[in-house]
Design a protein around this motif. Structure first.
Motif, PDB file in Angstrom:
ATOM      1  N   SER A  58       0.843  -1.193   0.000  1.00 29.47           N
ATOM      2  CA  SER A  58       0.000   0.000   0.000  1.00 29.47           C
ATOM      3  C   SER A  58       0.879   1.245   0.000  1.00 29.47           C
ATOM      4  N   VAL A  59       0.335   2.338  -0.505  1.00 28.46           N
ATOM      5  CA  VAL A  59       0.935   3.664  -0.343  1.00 28.46           C
ATOM      6  C   VAL A  59      -0.016   4.474   0.524  1.00 28.46           C
ATOM      7  N   LEU A  60       0.547   5.178   1.498  1.00 25.28           N
ATOM      8  CA  LEU A  60      -0.260   5.979   2.427  1.00 25.28           C
ATOM      9  C   LEU A  60       0.073   7.453   2.269  1.00 25.28           C
ATOM     10  N   MET A  61      -0.948   8.236   1.907  1.00 28.80           N
ATOM     11  CA  MET A  61      -0.788   9.673   1.714  1.00 28.80           C
ATOM     12  C   MET A  61      -1.917  10.410   2.426  1.00 28.80           C
ATOM     13  N   THR A  62      -1.676  11.684   2.726  1.00 35.07           N
ATOM     14  CA  THR A  62      -2.748  12.562   3.185  1.00 35.07           C
ATOM     15  C   THR A  62      -2.757  13.802   2.294  1.00 35.07           C
ATOM     16  N   VAL A  63      -3.912  14.432   2.215  1.00 29.41           N
ATOM     17  CA  VAL A  63      -4.029  15.687   1.480  1.00 29.41           C
ATOM     18  C   VAL A  63      -4.914  16.618   2.291  1.00 29.41           C
ATOM     19  N   TYR A  64      -4.617  17.912   2.201  1.00 31.88           N
ATOM     20  CA  TYR A  64      -5.242  18.924   3.045  1.00 31.88           C
ATOM     21  C   TYR A  64      -5.725  20.062   2.156  1.00 31.88           C
ATOM     22  N   LYS A  65      -6.703  20.802   2.614  1.00 32.44           N
ATOM     23  CA  LYS A  65      -7.326  21.830   1.782  1.00 32.44           C
ATOM     24  C   LYS A  65      -6.344  22.888   1.276  1.00 32.44           C
ATOM     25  N   SER A  66      -5.274  23.144   2.028  1.00 34.45           N
ATOM     26  CA  SER A  66      -4.330  24.186   1.638  1.00 34.45           C
ATOM     27  C   SER A  66      -3.199  23.675   0.749  1.00 34.45           C
ATOM     28  N   ASP A  67      -3.187  22.388   0.437  1.00 35.00           N
ATOM     29  CA  ASP A  67      -2.132  21.850  -0.424  1.00 35.00           C
ATOM     30  C   ASP A  67      -2.248  22.419  -1.833  1.00 35.00           C
ATOM     31  N   ASN A  68      -1.109  22.578  -2.475  1.00 35.72           N
ATOM     32  CA  ASN A  68      -1.065  23.088  -3.835  1.00 35.72           C
ATOM     33  C   ASN A  68      -1.550  21.998  -4.803  1.00 35.72           C
ATOM     34  N   PRO A  69      -2.627  22.237  -5.550  1.00 41.26           N
ATOM     35  CA  PRO A  69      -3.175  21.192  -6.422  1.00 41.26           C
ATOM     36  C   PRO A  69      -2.194  20.691  -7.477  1.00 41.26           C
ATOM     37  N   GLU A  70      -1.388  21.582  -8.038  1.00 40.46           N
ATOM     38  CA  GLU A  70      -0.440  21.162  -9.070  1.00 40.46           C
ATOM     39  C   GLU A  70       0.681  20.332  -8.471  1.00 40.46           C
ATOM     40  N   TYR A  71       1.197  20.737  -7.324  1.00 42.33           N
ATOM     41  CA  TYR A  71       2.211  19.928  -6.638  1.00 42.33           C
ATOM     42  C   TYR A  71       1.643  18.554  -6.295  1.00 42.33           C
ATOM     43  N   PHE A  72       0.400  18.532  -5.848  1.00 43.90           N
ATOM     44  CA  PHE A  72      -0.263  17.281  -5.482  1.00 43.90           C
ATOM     45  C   PHE A  72      -0.422  16.373  -6.699  1.00 43.90           C
ATOM     46  N   ARG A  73      -0.796  16.957  -7.834  1.00 43.41           N
ATOM     47  CA  ARG A  73      -0.959  16.175  -9.063  1.00 43.41           C
ATOM     48  C   ARG A  73       0.364  15.515  -9.453  1.00 43.41           C
ATOM     49  N   ILE A  74       1.443  16.292  -9.418  1.00 40.95           N
ATOM     50  CA  ILE A  74       2.761  15.765  -9.778  1.00 40.95           C
ATOM     51  C   ILE A  74       3.158  14.648  -8.811  1.00 40.95           C
ATOM     52  N   SER A  75       2.905  14.870  -7.532  1.00 36.08           N
ATOM     53  CA  SER A  75       3.255  13.884  -6.517  1.00 36.08           C
ATOM     54  C   SER A  75       2.491  12.581  -6.717  1.00 36.08           C
ATOM     55  N   LEU A  76       1.184  12.685  -6.886  1.00 39.21           N
ATOM     56  CA  LEU A  76       0.348  11.491  -7.031  1.00 39.21           C
ATOM     57  C   LEU A  76       0.698  10.732  -8.309  1.00 39.21           C
ATOM     58  N   ASN A  77       0.967  11.446  -9.377  1.00 40.01           N
ATOM     59  CA  ASN A  77       1.366  10.789 -10.625  1.00 40.01           C
ATOM     60  C   ASN A  77       2.703  10.079 -10.475  1.00 40.01           C
ATOM     61  N   SER A  78       3.604  10.644  -9.678  1.00 38.54           N
ATOM     62  CA  SER A  78       4.902   9.992  -9.482  1.00 38.54           C
ATOM     63  C   SER A  78       4.754   8.681  -8.719  1.00 38.54           C
ATOM     64  N   VAL A  79       3.723   8.585  -7.904  1.00 39.62           N
ATOM     65  CA  VAL A  79       3.422   7.341  -7.190  1.00 39.62           C
ATOM     66  C   VAL A  79       2.910   6.275  -8.158  1.00 39.62           C
ATOM     67  N   MET A  80       2.139   6.704  -9.139  1.00 39.22           N
ATOM     68  CA  MET A  80       1.570   5.767 -10.104  1.00 39.22           C
ATOM     69  C   MET A  80       2.559   5.364 -11.196  1.00 39.22           C
ATOM     70  N   ASP A  81       3.469   6.258 -11.543  1.00 40.58           N
ATOM     71  CA  ASP A  81       4.407   6.002 -12.645  1.00 40.58           C
ATOM     72  C   ASP A  81       5.656   5.306 -12.120  1.00 40.58           C
ATOM     73  N   GLN A  82       5.452   4.154 -11.523  1.00 42.82           N
ATOM     74  CA  GLN A  82       6.540   3.395 -10.916  1.00 42.82           C
ATOM     75  C   GLN A  82       6.786   2.084 -11.659  1.00 42.82           C
ATOM     76  N   THR A  83       8.014   1.591 -11.541  1.00 44.22           N
ATOM     77  CA  THR A  83       8.305   0.274 -12.106  1.00 44.22           C
ATOM     78  C   THR A  83       7.624  -0.823 -11.290  1.00 44.22           C
ATOM     79  N   ALA A  84       7.289  -0.539 -10.041  1.00 46.61           N
ATOM     80  CA  ALA A  84       6.463  -1.421  -9.211  1.00 46.61           C
ATOM     81  C   ALA A  84       5.255  -0.601  -8.770  1.00 46.61           C
TER      82      ALA A  84
END
Length: 272
Positions: free
Chosen positions: A5-31
């Motif tokens: 599993s991957v465990l993340m949290t997100v909060y109302k003040s988080d930057n949406p673009e930074y969050f998008r890049i971060s979440l995509n980097s979790v998905m774009d993995q060799t595993a």
């Protein structure tokens, strides 16, 4: 490879673009993770939800959204997420950092090679704005003995990089109800109970560094909290009284001295 599993949290003040890049980097993995438990720490704006929905559509049946009624802080939000994680191995990730593509694969191989491991992390490169603008590195000890020794005075892991065993975190933790330094308290509990750890000697995560971090750290609440956590470490026999005094003196010095001194300590002494 073992499911995880991957465990993340997100909060109302988080930057949406930074969050998008971060979440995509979790998905774009060799595993690719078998699930991403995403805790929404209180209601989030549409700009955040759009990111979640977009990634969920591109990678169906992986994201598990956990909605909290109100903001409870990182530690308690992570605890709610831990309950929802189905797999023994859990990788932490923050909502503004960037995983390099082989991060999870290399961590899984470490657990496969040494089944006694309970925690595996790595060093990070710190960047501002874009990943090519590296401003520092945050190195960590590599082997179990060095990690236990280092942890008596400083954090031996970069929190967003760790992959750990759920059973050990739930048994000896989980996270405390702290607004800051939740990971420091957790490392003390895990390592004081003889959990086995390692750090991979590769920079597998890009850590987004905010210049405002210096001001956030110069608060009495943050200073007192870290001193209290280290005092607890002394009381349970994890670190010596001398170790505690060194940490307390450093934290008080950073709090009392001007911001420029804090910047010098973090960039010239505690960082490479």
């Amino acid at each position: 490879m073992e499911k995880f599993s991957v465990l993340m949290t997100v909060y109302k003040s988080d930057n949406p673009e930074y969050f998008r890049i971060s979440l995509n980097s979790v998905m774009d993995q060799t595993a690719v993770p078998d699930e991403v438990v995403l805790v929404k720490d209180g209601p989030v704006p549409a700009t955040i939800q759009v990111v979640i929905d977009g990634v969920d559509a591109a990678h169906p049946n992986i994201i598990k959204q956990v909605q909290l009624e109100k903001n409870v802080g990182l530690g308690l939000a992570l605890n709610e997420g831990l309950k929802e994680c189905k797999y023994e191995l859990i990788a932490r990730m923050d909502s503004d950092d960037i995983c390099l593509p082989e991060r999870f694969e290399k961590q899984l191989k470490m657990f496969e090679t040494n089944p006694k491991l309970d925690i595996v992390g790595c060093p990070v490169k710190e960047f501002v704005e874009t990943p090519d603008n590296v401003v520092g590195k945050r190195d960590v000890p590599l082997d179990n003995v060095s990690i236990h020794k280092y942890a008596r005075k400083r954090d031996p892991f970069n929190h967003p990089t760790v992959m750990y065993r759920k059973s050990k975190v739930m048994k000896y933790g989980p996270y405390g109800n702290y607004r800051k330094n939740q990971d420091t308290a957790l490392w003390i509990e895990l390592l004081s109970n003889e959990c086995v750890a390692a750090n991979i000697p590769e920079y597998l995560l890009m850590f987004r560094f905010d210049e405002g971090t210096y001001k956030k750290r110069k608060s009495w609440v943050n200073t007192k909290l870290l001193i209290d956590i280290r005092w607890h470490g002394f009381k349970i026999g994890f670190n010596s009284f001398f170790d505690f005094l060194m940490v307390a003196a450093m934290q008080l010095g950073v709090y009392i001295m001007p911001e420029g001194f804090q910047r010098f300590v973090y960039t010239k002494i505690l960082r490479k």
